[in-house]
Design a protein around this motif. Structure first.
Motif, PDB file in Angstrom:
ATOM      1  N   THR A  45      13.764  94.835 -42.235  1.00  0.00           N
ATOM      2  CA  THR A  45      13.878  94.327 -40.864  1.00  0.00           C
ATOM      3  C   THR A  45      14.372  92.889 -40.856  1.00  0.00           C
ATOM      4  N   TRP A  68      10.337  94.168 -33.401  1.00  0.00           N
ATOM      5  CA  TRP A  68      11.099  95.171 -34.156  1.00  0.00           C
ATOM      6  C   TRP A  68      10.170  96.134 -34.880  1.00  0.00           C
ATOM      7  N   GLU A 117      17.523  97.717 -34.454  1.00  0.00           N
ATOM      8  CA  GLU A 117      16.390  97.698 -33.535  1.00  0.00           C
ATOM      9  C   GLU A 117      16.374  98.951 -32.656  1.00  0.00           C
TER      10      GLU A 117
END
Length: 228
Positions: free
Chosen positions: A19, A38, A168
């Motif tokens: 991420t 996220w 995302e």
């Protein structure tokens, strides 16, 4: 042959690494609140995990609380991202899973990939440059063009070719199914039929249908090149 990966990171830490890597790739400033959004966890949970990653030399946190991958962390993150994106490509292209299912299953599939299998899949797929959603596969040599623009920046009548869908958005399975169903994929040309900022709506025409609706916040996470 022994797996030569130099990480014993947990699945959770690998998800955080990917991420952070994705946020940096997309030009986003990485702070714990954005990371929490996220990862779909609370900000305190995200911050506690980041602190552990800093302790283990994977990230550094500057005076403004911005999170940066260390060289060690970046190497690990690139490995995680590569395995995940190759897994998505394999599951989608070869096994025929839809976008949403491939994304979910890739989280399980990727953790069983040894370097040998990873390289064989890469070769078998024809050395792909991106995952199905346009994210560059680390090691492929491909990077996102700086000329890409968010879809919400286009106006009524503009034509564009989609190149990239934010990582995302991939966390929303219903949204992924919607995008795939309406052929809003990398390589597809769209025309903006109507843009209504007051209600946050973009209406698109694709090669197969008209009147495809997207909220402007979602459109802002999809990048495209203008068709001249």
């Amino acid at each position: 042959m022994k797996d030569q990966r130099d990480s014993h990171a947990s699945v959770t830490i690998e998800d955080y690494l990917q991420t952070i890597y994705s946020l940096e790739t997309e030009g986003e400033k990485v702070i714990s609140a954005r990371l929490a959004r996220w990862m779909r966890v609370t900000p305190p949970t995200a911050w506690a995990t980041v602190q552990r990653m800093a302790r283990d030399g994977m990230v550094e946190i500057d005076d403004r609380k911005t999170i940066h991958l260390t060289p060690h962390g970046r190497k690990l993150a690139e490995g995680v991202a590569r395995r995940h994106r190759l897994s998505e490509r394999f599951l989608n292209d070869v096994l025929g899973l839809g976008w949403a299912e491939a994304h979910v299953e890739a989280h399980h599939f990727e953790h069983g990939l040894t370097p040998i299998i990873e390289e064989r899949i890469f070769k078998f797929l024809g050395e792909p440059k991106t995952c199905p959603h346009g994210s560059p596969i680390p090691g492929s040599g491909y990077t996102l063009s700086p000329e890409l623009r968010p879809l919400d920046s286009f106006e009524t009548g503009d034509r564009a070719t989609i190149h990239f869908i934010s990582e995302e958005l991939e966390e929303d399975q219903e949204l992924l199914r919607y995008l795939e169903r309406h052929n809003l994929k990398p390589g597809q040309e769209i025309t903006v039929q109507e843009k209504v900022p007051s209600i946050g709506l973009l209406t698109l025409k694709t090669a197969t249908e008209e009147g495809v609706s997207l909220g402007l916040p979602v459109a802002s996470r999809i990048k495209a090149l203008p068709v001249r």
